[in-house]
Design a protein around this motif. Structure first.
Motif, PDB file in Angstrom:
ATOM      1  N   ALA A  23       0.827  -1.206   0.000  1.00  0.00           N
ATOM      2  CA  ALA A  23       0.000   0.000   0.000  1.00  0.00           C
ATOM      3  C   ALA A  23       0.864   1.260   0.000  1.00  0.00           C
ATOM      4  O   ALA A  23       0.568   2.221  -0.709  1.00  0.00           O
ATOM      5  CB  ALA A  23      -0.932   0.000   1.211  1.00  0.00           C
ATOM      6  N   LEU A  24       1.944   1.263   0.770  1.00  0.00           N
ATOM      7  CA  LEU A  24       2.829   2.433   0.795  1.00  0.00           C
ATOM      8  C   LEU A  24       3.534   2.627  -0.550  1.00  0.00           C
ATOM      9  O   LEU A  24       3.705   3.764  -1.007  1.00  0.00           O
ATOM     10  CB  LEU A  24       3.852   2.300   1.922  1.00  0.00           C
ATOM     11  N   VAL A  25       3.925   1.553  -1.194  1.00  0.00           N
ATOM     12  CA  VAL A  25       4.558   1.664  -2.515  1.00  0.00           C
ATOM     13  C   VAL A  25       3.565   2.204  -3.539  1.00  0.00           C
ATOM     14  O   VAL A  25       3.897   3.090  -4.339  1.00  0.00           O
ATOM     15  CB  VAL A  25       5.134   0.298  -2.957  1.00  0.00           C
ATOM     16  N   PHE A  26       2.334   1.678  -3.532  1.00  0.00           N
ATOM     17  CA  PHE A  26       1.317   2.175  -4.454  1.00  0.00           C
ATOM     18  C   PHE A  26       1.017   3.646  -4.202  1.00  0.00           C
ATOM     19  O   PHE A  26       0.850   4.422  -5.147  1.00  0.00           O
ATOM     20  CB  PHE A  26       0.031   1.364  -4.347  1.00  0.00           C
ATOM     21  N   ALA A  27       0.950   4.049  -2.939  1.00  0.00           N
ATOM     22  CA  ALA A  27       0.669   5.446  -2.610  1.00  0.00           C
ATOM     23  C   ALA A  27       1.813   6.340  -3.071  1.00  0.00           C
ATOM     24  O   ALA A  27       1.583   7.447  -3.565  1.00  0.00           O
ATOM     25  CB  ALA A  27       0.440   5.607  -1.112  1.00  0.00           C
ATOM     26  N   SER A  28       3.031   5.883  -2.946  1.00  0.00           N
ATOM     27  CA  SER A  28       4.166   6.713  -3.355  1.00  0.00           C
ATOM     28  C   SER A  28       4.254   6.844  -4.871  1.00  0.00           C
ATOM     29  O   SER A  28       4.732   7.852  -5.378  1.00  0.00           O
ATOM     30  CB  SER A  28       5.474   6.141  -2.810  1.00  0.00           C
ATOM     31  N   LYS A  29       3.789   5.848  -5.604  1.00  0.00           N
ATOM     32  CA  LYS A  29       3.833   5.905  -7.067  1.00  0.00           C
ATOM     33  C   LYS A  29       2.777   6.828  -7.649  1.00  0.00           C
ATOM     34  O   LYS A  29       3.001   7.469  -8.670  1.00  0.00           O
ATOM     35  CB  LYS A  29       3.625   4.511  -7.657  1.00  0.00           C
ATOM     36  N   CYS A  54      -6.206   2.091   0.398  1.00  0.00           N
ATOM     37  CA  CYS A  54      -5.187   2.661  -0.476  1.00  0.00           C
ATOM     38  C   CYS A  54      -4.997   1.810  -1.732  1.00  0.00           C
ATOM     39  O   CYS A  54      -4.884   2.351  -2.833  1.00  0.00           O
ATOM     40  CB  CYS A  54      -3.868   2.797   0.282  1.00  0.00           C
ATOM     41  N   ILE A  55      -4.975   0.504  -1.576  1.00  0.00           N
ATOM     42  CA  ILE A  55      -4.813  -0.378  -2.731  1.00  0.00           C
ATOM     43  C   ILE A  55      -6.019  -0.282  -3.651  1.00  0.00           C
ATOM     44  O   ILE A  55      -5.879  -0.214  -4.880  1.00  0.00           O
ATOM     45  CB  ILE A  55      -4.561  -1.825  -2.262  1.00  0.00           C
ATOM     46  N   ILE A  56      -7.221  -0.235  -3.089  1.00  0.00           N
ATOM     47  CA  ILE A  56      -8.426  -0.076  -3.910  1.00  0.00           C
ATOM     48  C   ILE A  56      -8.405   1.257  -4.629  1.00  0.00           C
ATOM     49  O   ILE A  56      -8.718   1.341  -5.825  1.00  0.00           O
ATOM     50  CB  ILE A  56      -9.692  -0.231  -3.039  1.00  0.00           C
ATOM     51  N   ASN A  57      -8.012   2.323  -3.939  1.00  0.00           N
ATOM     52  CA  ASN A  57      -7.919   3.645  -4.556  1.00  0.00           C
ATOM     53  C   ASN A  57      -6.897   3.654  -5.687  1.00  0.00           C
ATOM     54  O   ASN A  57      -7.120   4.261  -6.729  1.00  0.00           O
ATOM     55  CB  ASN A  57      -7.556   4.694  -3.508  1.00  0.00           C
ATOM     56  N   TYR A  58      -5.784   2.972  -5.506  1.00  0.00           N
ATOM     57  CA  TYR A  58      -4.746   2.920  -6.539  1.00  0.00           C
ATOM     58  C   TYR A  58      -5.288   2.283  -7.816  1.00  0.00           C
ATOM     59  O   TYR A  58      -5.123   2.828  -8.902  1.00  0.00           O
ATOM     60  CB  TYR A  58      -3.536   2.138  -6.027  1.00  0.00           C
ATOM     61  N   TYR A  59      -5.936   1.139  -7.688  1.00  0.00           N
ATOM     62  CA  TYR A  59      -6.455   0.470  -8.875  1.00  0.00           C
ATOM     63  C   TYR A  59      -7.645   1.198  -9.483  1.00  0.00           C
ATOM     64  O   TYR A  59      -7.822   1.189 -10.696  1.00  0.00           O
ATOM     65  CB  TYR A  59      -6.807  -0.990  -8.569  1.00  0.00           C
ATOM     66  N   ALA A  60      -8.462   1.858  -8.671  1.00  0.00           N
ATOM     67  CA  ALA A  60      -9.609   2.602  -9.196  1.00  0.00           C
ATOM     68  C   ALA A  60      -9.146   3.814  -9.988  1.00  0.00           C
ATOM     69  O   ALA A  60      -9.673   4.099 -11.070  1.00  0.00           O
ATOM     70  CB  ALA A  60     -10.524   3.026  -8.054  1.00  0.00           C
ATOM     71  N   THR A  61      -8.169   4.554  -9.479  1.00  0.00           N
ATOM     72  CA  THR A  61      -7.699   5.739 -10.197  1.00  0.00           C
ATOM     73  C   THR A  61      -6.796   5.358 -11.361  1.00  0.00           C
ATOM     74  O   THR A  61      -6.740   6.064 -12.344  1.00  0.00           O
ATOM     75  CB  THR A  61      -6.945   6.693  -9.257  1.00  0.00           C
ATOM     76  N   LYS A  62      -6.132   4.227 -11.268  1.00  0.00           N
ATOM     77  CA  LYS A  62      -5.288   3.763 -12.374  1.00  0.00           C
ATOM     78  C   LYS A  62      -6.128   3.447 -13.602  1.00  0.00           C
ATOM     79  O   LYS A  62      -5.766   3.792 -14.713  1.00  0.00           O
ATOM     80  CB  LYS A  62      -4.507   2.523 -11.931  1.00  0.00           C
ATOM     81  N   ASN A  63      -7.272   2.816 -13.404  1.00  0.00           N
ATOM     82  CA  ASN A  63      -8.147   2.483 -14.515  1.00  0.00           C
ATOM     83  C   ASN A  63      -8.780   3.729 -15.121  1.00  0.00           C
ATOM     84  O   ASN A  63      -8.968   3.796 -16.325  1.00  0.00           O
ATOM     85  CB  ASN A  63      -9.233   1.508 -14.069  1.00  0.00           C
ATOM     86  N   LYS A  64      -9.120   4.717 -14.303  1.00  0.00           N
ATOM     87  CA  LYS A  64      -9.723   5.940 -14.818  1.00  0.00           C
ATOM     88  C   LYS A  64      -8.739   6.725 -15.664  1.00  0.00           C
ATOM     89  O   LYS A  64      -9.094   7.262 -16.690  1.00  0.00           O
ATOM     90  CB  LYS A  64     -10.217   6.811 -13.669  1.00  0.00           C
ATOM     91  N   VAL A  65      -7.494   6.786 -15.257  1.00  0.00           N
ATOM     92  CA  VAL A  65      -6.487   7.560 -15.986  1.00  0.00           C
ATOM     93  C   VAL A  65      -6.186   6.927 -17.325  1.00  0.00           C
ATOM     94  O   VAL A  65      -6.072   7.597 -18.336  1.00  0.00           O
ATOM     95  CB  VAL A  65      -5.190   7.684 -15.141  1.00  0.00           C
ATOM     96  N   LYS A  66      -6.103   5.592 -17.392  1.00  0.00           N
ATOM     97  CA  LYS A  66      -5.792   4.930 -18.640  1.00  0.00           C
ATOM     98  C   LYS A  66      -6.923   5.022 -19.653  1.00  0.00           C
ATOM     99  O   LYS A  66      -6.688   5.065 -20.844  1.00  0.00           O
ATOM    100  CB  LYS A  66      -5.457   3.460 -18.378  1.00  0.00           C
ATOM    101  N   SER A  67      -8.164   5.072 -19.203  1.00  0.00           N
ATOM    102  CA  SER A  67      -9.294   5.099 -20.124  1.00  0.00           C
ATOM    103  C   SER A  67      -9.553   6.499 -20.684  1.00  0.00           C
ATOM    104  O   SER A  67     -10.263   6.640 -21.658  1.00  0.00           O
ATOM    105  CB  SER A  67     -10.555   4.563 -19.445  1.00  0.00           C
ATOM    106  N   ALA A  68      -8.989   7.527 -20.078  1.00  0.00           N
ATOM    107  CA  ALA A  68      -9.234   8.904 -20.546  1.00  0.00           C
ATOM    108  C   ALA A  68      -8.406   9.245 -21.743  1.00  0.00           C
ATOM    109  O   ALA A  68      -7.417   8.726 -22.062  1.00  0.00           O
ATOM    110  CB  ALA A  68      -8.947   9.886 -19.421  1.00  0.00           C
TER     111      ALA A  68
END
Length: 68
Positions: A23-29, A54-68
């Motif tokens: 979770a800390l690594v995902f948050a820092s990235k 934090c892990i759920i937030n990372y994957y949720a925002t990762k998918n939104k950014v790639k689809s835009a």
């Protein structure tokens, strides 16, 4: 009473540490410095739920950014 062996306790502590480090690594990235500090505080002060959020937030925002 429920007793667990030292091996089971070691495995549980190991899994929780892996969860927190991930979770800390995902948050820092994915976050800026201020947001990383906020996520870091959430992860450390709300141990299990903060890391999962934090892990759920990372994957949720990762998918939104790639689809835009």
């Amino acid at each position: 009473m429920l007793f667990i062996s030292s091996f089971v306790a070691t495995v549980i502590v190991g899994l929780v540490l892996i969860l927190h480090i991930t979770a800390l690594v995902f948050a820092s990235k994915s976050e800026s410095n201020l947001r990383f500090l906020i996520w870091g505080a959430i992860i450390l002060f709300i141990p299990f739920l903060g890391a999962i959020a934090c892990i759920i937030n990372y994957y949720a925002t990762k998918n939104k950014v790639k689809s835009a």
